[in-house]
Design an enzyme around this catalytic site. Sequence first.
Site, PDB file in Angstrom:
ATOM      1  N   PHE A  34     -12.699  17.859  31.370  1.00 32.66           N
ATOM      2  CA  PHE A  34     -12.350  18.293  30.027  1.00 32.66           C
ATOM      3  C   PHE A  34     -11.125  19.192  30.155  1.00 32.66           C
ATOM      4  O   PHE A  34     -10.954  19.894  31.143  1.00 32.66           O
ATOM      5  CB  PHE A  34     -13.495  19.027  29.317  1.00 32.66           C
ATOM      6  CG  PHE A  34     -13.124  19.326  27.906  1.00 32.66           C
ATOM      7  CD1 PHE A  34     -13.049  18.310  26.983  1.00 32.66           C
ATOM      8  CD2 PHE A  34     -12.755  20.599  27.522  1.00 32.66           C
ATOM      9  CE1 PHE A  34     -12.625  18.554  25.683  1.00 32.66           C
ATOM     10  CE2 PHE A  34     -12.331  20.854  26.232  1.00 32.66           C
ATOM     11  CZ  PHE A  34     -12.265  19.825  25.310  1.00 32.66           C
TER      12      PHE A  34
ATOM     13  N   ARG B 242      -6.208  11.216  22.378  1.00 30.47           N
ATOM     14  CA  ARG B 242      -6.893  11.515  23.631  1.00 30.47           C
ATOM     15  C   ARG B 242      -6.451  10.450  24.624  1.00 30.47           C
ATOM     16  O   ARG B 242      -7.147   9.494  24.889  1.00 30.47           O
ATOM     17  CB  ARG B 242      -8.416  11.500  23.446  1.00 30.47           C
ATOM     18  CG  ARG B 242      -8.970  12.815  22.915  1.00 30.47           C
ATOM     19  CD  ARG B 242      -8.767  13.910  23.928  1.00 30.47           C
ATOM     20  NE  ARG B 242      -9.266  15.208  23.526  1.00 30.47           N
ATOM     21  CZ  ARG B 242      -8.547  16.334  23.603  1.00 30.47           C
ATOM     22  NH1 ARG B 242      -7.295  16.293  23.985  1.00 30.47           N
ATOM     23  NH2 ARG B 242      -9.082  17.491  23.305  1.00 30.47           N
TER      24      ARG B 242
END
Length: 488
Positions: free
Chosen positions: A125, A383
């Site tokens: 992440f 993303r």
Amino acid sequence: MEKQSWAEPYKIKMVEPVFETTREQRQKAIKESGYNTFLLKSEDVYIDLLTDSGTSAMSDRQWAGMMLGDEAYAGSRNFFNLEDAIREFYGYRFVVPTHQGRGAEHILSQLLIDDGDIVPGNMYFTTTRLHQELAGGKFADIIVDEAHDPKITFPFKGNVDLTKLEKLIAEHGAEKIPYVCIATTVNMAGGQPISMKNLKELRELTNKHGIKIIHDMTRVAENAFMIQQLEAGYSDRSVKEIVKEICSYTDGATMSAKKDAMVNIGGFLAVNDEQLFDDARNLVVIYEGLHTYGGLAGRDMEAMAIGIAESVQDKHIAARVGQVQYLGRKLLDAGIPIVLPIGTHGVFIDAKQFLPHIPQEEFPAQQLAAEIYLEAGVRSMERGVVSAGRDQVTGKNHMPELELVRLTIPRRVYTQAHMDVIAEAVIRVYKRREEVQGLKMTYEPKYLRFFQARFQPIAPEPNDTTHENDETFASCTVGGADSGVGQL
Ligand SMILES: *Cc1c(COP(=O)(O)O)cnc(C)c1O
């Protein structure tokens, strides 16, 4: 069988108006934002799916909790309520509040990671990896291969590939691995859960080598719901029970309470080891605030404690994930390529398949997010290659397999009618996808570049006359050293 619909387990007591804009206004806004949805003004957005972080609706009880803030500098009553909630619902022994998730990641990384350490995780992440790297560590991806392929429907794409971890241990030695970082659910893979079976096996393996498991529990209730729905032996267990079992296989956790716990700001570090707690309690006063408020007001901690209890209610989580799945199925039915299975906090569009004529170097997901905004004022987020940043050593762009646009659904905020409007907008863009062209980056910040990077179309749009000022962007330098990504 007769159709049986479900509905949200709440009714609406207060509303906030939203406003539509014209295509012309949006064209101007997205251009001024350098084709980066993070740089749009919220008032130029109609339906905001940028993130589910801090954007959820608090309940009447949470708002009532805000009025019960004990704003003492030290030892606030609300801190003890938060500590009680974390012990009751998650089972961790010691709690250090932080202003949000990355505050906890910072403290934990500084305490546990030494120069040259390896930190394995079920996919990276953004903020988590950056804090690991800033502490001298190197992230190693040990998620199952299936997670990198948006077309595979394997239900537990958040699982760890244990042989990848065994290999790392054999290669570097267990003493170089301070902990394994396990996210529930895996945001960057498309909101994919890890199974309880996999987590138990990971616990056995790490116990054998004396390696800790640190739990990125940002969306643990959503993960627990998927276990209840899909994993053998869990269909008659409550989400609350499953959440607690997940936590029991880990040694500590970092939490962004802005997600599952439905507060606008807040997070914490929770650990079982008393020495580590003492060290964290000491470090938090440098970066966040005293160990009984950690950068938060008393009222924030009260709302968080109440939100934690609400987040594990079966009816709540079924409606939350149900709404995401409703949107996902609408897009699937229209033939839109999305990550499968549909995630728990958002629908992730596969930009590589959506715009196959745009090479990854021209930021297809970045452009698709801009197009969806242009179409209907719906704000989403990239993303893909922009979020993935650059390799810290070589300076080259990370080229992730997944090049995605995330439509993230805030909790308890939008209705089914909003979901219909969103789906129709995406379908309209899909119908004209061949006209969509790539972007070039004109400004690249050094850290977590996706937040502030700027872009410009490679070719001017046919009827866009607003290109006069383009030199300003074109002359900007490109060449940061982003480690990786960042966040939400
Ligand atoms: C949002 C998020 C974080 C970081 O939390 P912040 O509250 O935004 O600092 C960490 N991990 C995951 C999986 C997240 O989604």
